[in-house]
Design a protein around this motif. Structure first.
Motif, mmCIF file in Angstrom:
data_model
loop_
_atom_site.group_PDB
_atom_site.id
_atom_site.type_symbol
_atom_site.label_atom_id
_atom_site.label_comp_id
_atom_site.label_asym_id
_atom_site.label_seq_id
_atom_site.Cartn_x
_atom_site.Cartn_y
_atom_site.Cartn_z
ATOM 1 N N GLU A 251 0.917 -1.333 0.147
ATOM 2 C CA GLU A 251 0.163 0.185 0.068
ATOM 3 C C GLU A 251 0.825 1.221 0.259
ATOM 4 O OE1 GLU A 251 -3.828 2.094 2.454
ATOM 5 O OE2 GLU A 251 -2.838 0.026 3.049
ATOM 6 N N LYS A 254 2.299 1.828 -3.314
ATOM 7 C CA LYS A 254 1.122 2.228 -4.540
ATOM 8 C C LYS A 254 1.203 3.773 -4.345
ATOM 9 C CE LYS A 254 -3.458 1.184 -5.873
ATOM 10 N NZ LYS A 254 -4.036 2.355 -5.362
ATOM 11 N N GLU A 255 0.991 4.260 -2.808
ATOM 12 C CA GLU A 255 0.735 5.508 -2.843
ATOM 13 C C GLU A 255 1.819 6.538 -2.977
ATOM 14 O OE1 GLU A 255 -0.971 6.449 1.181
ATOM 15 O OE2 GLU A 255 -2.742 5.351 0.853
ATOM 16 N N GLU A 257 3.843 5.770 -5.584
ATOM 17 C CA GLU A 257 3.791 5.958 -6.897
ATOM 18 C C GLU A 257 2.712 6.778 -7.756
ATOM 19 O OE1 GLU A 257 5.874 1.398 -7.615
ATOM 20 O OE2 GLU A 257 3.831 1.773 -8.042
ATOM 21 N N GLU A 258 1.569 6.722 -6.794
ATOM 22 C CA GLU A 258 0.715 7.597 -7.446
ATOM 23 C C GLU A 258 0.674 8.903 -6.573
ATOM 24 O OE1 GLU A 258 -2.860 5.007 -5.752
ATOM 25 O OE2 GLU A 258 -2.717 3.893 -7.533
ATOM 26 N N ARG A 259 1.667 9.203 -5.966
ATOM 27 C CA ARG A 259 1.902 10.612 -5.186
ATOM 28 C C ARG A 259 0.647 10.995 -4.378
ATOM 29 N NH1 ARG A 259 6.436 12.859 -6.761
ATOM 30 N NH2 ARG A 259 7.195 12.197 -8.880
ATOM 31 N N ALA A 260 0.154 10.029 -3.729
ATOM 32 C CA ALA A 260 -1.036 10.137 -2.654
ATOM 33 C C ALA A 260 -0.327 10.098 -1.315
ATOM 34 C CB ALA A 260 -1.863 8.990 -2.756
#
Length: 279
Positions: A251, A254-255, A257-260
Motif C-alpha cells: 500500500e 502504491k501511494e 507511486e501515485e503521489r498520494a
C-alpha cells in the motif's frame, strides 16, 4: 516479587518448585526485547538462531562471538525485567575449558546479560563446571542441538530410541551436577521430556518437547508468522504478521507511486514571505 524486579536464576528455579510455567522467547534487537519485556516474558534468549533469522545464513554455524555480543548488547538495553541469556556460538567453547570460560566471561562483561547457554551434555560438562565456577550462570541445551546438526544427520527428533533416550537423560543429570541452572530440551518426545523433567531438580524449557517441561521457548519470528513457507511442527503461529506487513508495504509503494503520499498532513509549511525572498 514486584512486577518490575529483575528475573534471576533463583526465581527461575523457584518456578519449578512452585509448578509455575516459565516463558522464554528469542530476541535479537532492542525494540523486540523491550516489547517482550513489557509483555512480561520471563527469559529472553539471544539465540545463535540470529544466524538464520537476522543474518540470512543457512545454519547457526557461521555465527561469531562478535555477532552474539553485538545483538546481546542491544537486547540487554531493551530488557529491564526479563533475564537475558546469550548463546555461546559454534567453536566458542569446544576447543578448551579455558576458551569456554574466557568467551563466557566476555559475553557477560560486554553485553550485560545474566546467563549464557551452550549445547551438549557429557561433551561440555567440564566447560559448564568451569564457567559456573567463574560465577557465570549456565543454561544447558540437549536434544536437537543445531550446532551439531551435521553429526546428528539433520534436523530431526532426538531420543526416540533407547540408547539416545538414555544418553539424553544421563546428560541432563550431568548438566545439573555440573552446575547448570536450567536446560533447554529441543525436539524430544513429550514423554521423554517429562521423564527428564521429573528426574532433575533444575527447570527444563522445551521447544518441540511437549507440555510437561517446566517452561517453553519459541523463536519469536516463528510465533509471529514473520516468515512464509516452512513452519516447524512444534511452532504455533499466534499471528500472521508476514501477510500484514506485505499488505502495508504494498500500500505504501502504491501511494508513493501515485503521489498520494505524503499528503498535506505529513508535510511542513513555510511562509510565502520567506519564499519570496529567496533567489
Amino acid at each position: 516479587m514486584s512486577s518490575n524486579k529483575r528475573i534471576t536464576t533463583t526465581v527461575i528455579q523457584e518456578r519449578k518448585v512452585a509448578g509455575k510455567a516459565i516463558t522464554m522467547l528469542t530476541a535479537y534487537d532492542f525494540s523486540m526485547a523491550k516489547f517482550l519485556d513489557d509483555a512480561g516474558v520471563d527469559m529472553l534468549l539471544v539465540g545463535d538462531s540470529l544466524g538464520n533469522v537476522v543474518l540470512g545464513y543457512d545454519s547457526t554455524l557461521p555465527v561469531t562471538m562478535e555477532d552474539m555480543i553485538h545483538h546481546g548488547k542491544a537486547v540487554c538495553r531493551g530488557a529491564k525485567r526479563a533475564m537475558v541469556v546469550v548463546d555461546m556460538p559454534f567453536m566458542s567453547y569446544q576447543v578448551s575449558t579455558e576458551q569456554a570460560v574466557a568467551n563466557a566471561g566476555r559475553i557477560m562483561k560486554e553485553t550485560g546479560a545474566q546467563a549464557v547457554k551452550l549445547e551438549g551434555g557429557q561433551e561440555v560438562a567440564d566447560a559448564v563446571k568451569a564457567i559456573v565456577r567463574a560465577g557465570i550462570p549456565v543454561v544447558g541445551h540437549l536434544g536437537l542441538t543445531p550446532q551439531s546438526v551435521h553429526s546428528l544427520g539433520g534436523f530431526k527428533v532426538q531420543g526416540k530410541e533407547e540408547k539416545g533416550a538414555q544418553k539424553l537423560l544421563d546428560d541432563a543429570k550431568l548438566l545439573e551436577e555440573s552446575g547448570a541452572f536450567a536446560v533447554v530440551l529441543e525436539c524430544v518426545p513429550a514423554l521423554l521430556a517429562q521423564k527428564v523433567t521429573d528426574s532433575i531438580a533444575i527447570p527444563t524449557i522445551g521447544i518441540g518437547a511437549g507440555v510437561y517441561c517446566d517452561g517453553q521457548v519459541l523463536v519469536t519470528n516463528d510465533l509471529l508468522g514473520l516468515f512464509p513457507g516452512f513452519t516447524p511442527k512444534f511452532v504455533k503461529q499466534y499471528a500472521n504478521l508476514h501477510t500484514q506487513l506485505a499488505q502495508a508495504i504494498a500500500e505504501y509503494r502504491k501511494e508513493v507511486e501515485e503521489r498520494a503520499f505524503p499528503g498535506a498532513e505529513h508535510s511542513f509549511k513555510i511562509s510565502d514571505e520567506v519564499l519570496e525572498k529567496l533567489y
